[in-house]
Write a protein that holds these residues in place. Structure first.
Motif, PDB file in Angstrom:
ATOM      1  N   ARG A  47     -24.207  89.227  28.916  1.00  0.00           N
ATOM      2  CA  ARG A  47     -23.110  90.025  29.924  1.00  0.00           C
ATOM      3  C   ARG A  47     -23.047  89.785  31.209  1.00  0.00           C
ATOM      4  NH1 ARG A  47     -23.520  95.758  26.810  1.00  0.00           N
ATOM      5  NH2 ARG A  47     -22.889  95.007  24.759  1.00  0.00           N
ATOM      6  N   SER A  48     -23.900  88.852  31.824  1.00  0.00           N
ATOM      7  CA  SER A  48     -23.898  88.473  33.382  1.00  0.00           C
ATOM      8  C   SER A  48     -22.728  87.378  33.413  1.00  0.00           C
ATOM      9  CB  SER A  48     -25.378  87.909  33.672  1.00  0.00           C
ATOM     10  OG  SER A  48     -25.783  86.676  32.852  1.00  0.00           O
ATOM     11  N   HIS A  49     -22.713  87.339  34.821  1.00  0.00           N
ATOM     12  CA  HIS A  49     -21.713  86.142  35.207  1.00  0.00           C
ATOM     13  C   HIS A  49     -22.158  84.896  35.173  1.00  0.00           C
ATOM     14  CE1 HIS A  49     -18.689  84.281  37.656  1.00  0.00           C
ATOM     15  NE2 HIS A  49     -19.852  83.833  38.552  1.00  0.00           N
ATOM     16  N   THR A  50     -21.433  83.917  34.401  1.00  0.00           N
ATOM     17  CA  THR A  50     -21.890  82.514  34.447  1.00  0.00           C
ATOM     18  C   THR A  50     -22.041  81.781  35.669  1.00  0.00           C
ATOM     19  OG1 THR A  50     -21.099  82.608  32.001  1.00  0.00           O
ATOM     20  CG2 THR A  50     -21.554  80.237  33.275  1.00  0.00           C
ATOM     21  N   PRO A  51     -23.116  81.388  36.249  1.00  0.00           N
ATOM     22  CA  PRO A  51     -23.214  80.798  37.363  1.00  0.00           C
ATOM     23  C   PRO A  51     -22.611  79.543  37.456  1.00  0.00           C
ATOM     24  CG  PRO A  51     -25.612  80.548  36.313  1.00  0.00           C
ATOM     25  CD  PRO A  51     -24.414  81.460  35.115  1.00  0.00           C
ATOM     26  N   VAL A  52     -21.896  79.227  38.397  1.00  0.00           N
ATOM     27  CA  VAL A  52     -21.120  77.755  38.811  1.00  0.00           C
ATOM     28  C   VAL A  52     -21.918  77.024  39.625  1.00  0.00           C
ATOM     29  CG1 VAL A  52     -19.086  76.537  39.273  1.00  0.00           C
ATOM     30  CG2 VAL A  52     -19.074  78.831  38.178  1.00  0.00           C
ATOM     31  N   ILE A  53     -22.798  75.975  39.544  1.00  0.00           N
ATOM     32  CA  ILE A  53     -23.348  75.449  40.387  1.00  0.00           C
ATOM     33  C   ILE A  53     -22.988  73.817  40.209  1.00  0.00           C
ATOM     34  CG2 ILE A  53     -26.009  74.687  41.081  1.00  0.00           C
ATOM     35  CD1 ILE A  53     -26.865  77.100  39.753  1.00  0.00           C
ATOM     36  N   ALA A  54     -22.769  73.242  41.436  1.00  0.00           N
ATOM     37  CA  ALA A  54     -22.322  71.757  41.367  1.00  0.00           C
ATOM     38  C   ALA A  54     -23.403  70.939  41.484  1.00  0.00           C
ATOM     39  CB  ALA A  54     -21.029  71.436  42.376  1.00  0.00           C
ATOM     40  N   TYR A  55     -24.349  71.305  42.099  1.00  0.00           N
ATOM     41  CA  TYR A  55     -25.609  70.415  42.081  1.00  0.00           C
ATOM     42  C   TYR A  55     -26.707  71.303  42.474  1.00  0.00           C
ATOM     43  CZ  TYR A  55     -28.893  67.012  43.383  1.00  0.00           C
ATOM     44  OH  TYR A  55     -30.013  66.049  43.348  1.00  0.00           O
ATOM     45  N   PRO A  56     -27.765  71.161  41.883  1.00  0.00           N
ATOM     46  CA  PRO A  56     -28.098  70.164  40.841  1.00  0.00           C
ATOM     47  C   PRO A  56     -27.425  70.552  39.301  1.00  0.00           C
ATOM     48  CG  PRO A  56     -29.986  71.549  41.085  1.00  0.00           C
ATOM     49  CD  PRO A  56     -29.200  72.045  42.205  1.00  0.00           C
ATOM     50  N   PRO A  57     -27.235  69.659  38.722  1.00  0.00           N
ATOM     51  CA  PRO A  57     -26.459  69.785  37.454  1.00  0.00           C
ATOM     52  C   PRO A  57     -27.197  70.876  36.787  1.00  0.00           C
ATOM     53  CG  PRO A  57     -26.750  67.523  37.742  1.00  0.00           C
ATOM     54  CD  PRO A  57     -27.653  67.988  38.810  1.00  0.00           C
TER      55      PRO A  57
END
Length: 196
Positions: A95-105
């Motif tokens: 139920r948490s927010h999906t993290p969006v991380i460009a780097y690192p993959p």
């Protein structure tokens, strides 16, 4: 940077540096001069810090503090596989927010809330820098749960390596498997592994 040498930890976020009174202008001047290294957006490491064994995992831990290193990334740390995933594999609660991380993959797995911290431990990704990770037994069970997605050979190889380690606890594997809804496949894999 000398005035903050004792205040700034080896790895820190923009937010943490602001709390210590560092102006963003100074932070980016330090980065541009090579005094600090940007590991990920908003996560920095002092250039004079002791080398980190897993800087990508430290960066992800600072970006997503509740995340737990899982699956093949955890298996590599526990020496249950020779595979090196192209991305840091982390678990977050469903139920948490999906993290969006460009780097690192990063590859994100969404796990149920109730057993989310089952088998939680930590490892030292850099000197004095613990990162949350699932223990070896939970990692084996997760690889079995995701064997269709990650590969049956990886799951079975990790199981065999786990069973060959001193202190391996097959009963713990079954306890975790029951809690995580993969008891049948885990039991079958254990039967095959013990028949060899």
């Amino acid at each position: 940077m000398k005035e903050l040498e004792d205040s700034l930890p080896s790895t820190f976020t923009t937010e943490a540096s602001r709390a210590l009174g560092v102006h963003p202008r100074d932070l980016y001047a330090w980065r541009d001069s090579g005094q600090i290294i940007e590991l990920s957006r908003g996560v920095f490491r002092r250039a004079d810090a002791p080398p980190a064994s897993y800087p990508d995992m430290i960066a992800v831990a600072h970006r997503v503090p509740r995340a737990i290193v899982c699956c093949i990334s955890a298996a590599a740390i526990h020496e249950l596989t020779d595979e090196m995933p192209a991305s840091v594999q982390i678990a977050v609660p469903k139920r948490s927010h999906t993290p969006v991380i460009a780097y690192p993959p990063v590859t994100v797995f969404r796990f149920d809330e109730a057993p989310f911290e089952l088998g939680l431990t930590s490892f030292e990704a850099g000197p004095g820098e613990p990162v949350r990770i699932y223990d070896a037994a939970r990692t084996v069970v997760d690889l079995m749960r995701f064997r269709k997605r990650l590969g049956e050979p990886i799951a079975h190889a990790a199981l065999n390596r786990y069973l060959a380690t001193p202190g391996a606890r097959p009963a713990l594997l079954l306890d975790y498997a029951e809690e995580l809804g993969t008891f049948g496949p885990m039991r079958g894999a254990l039967d095959i592994a013990s028949a060899r």
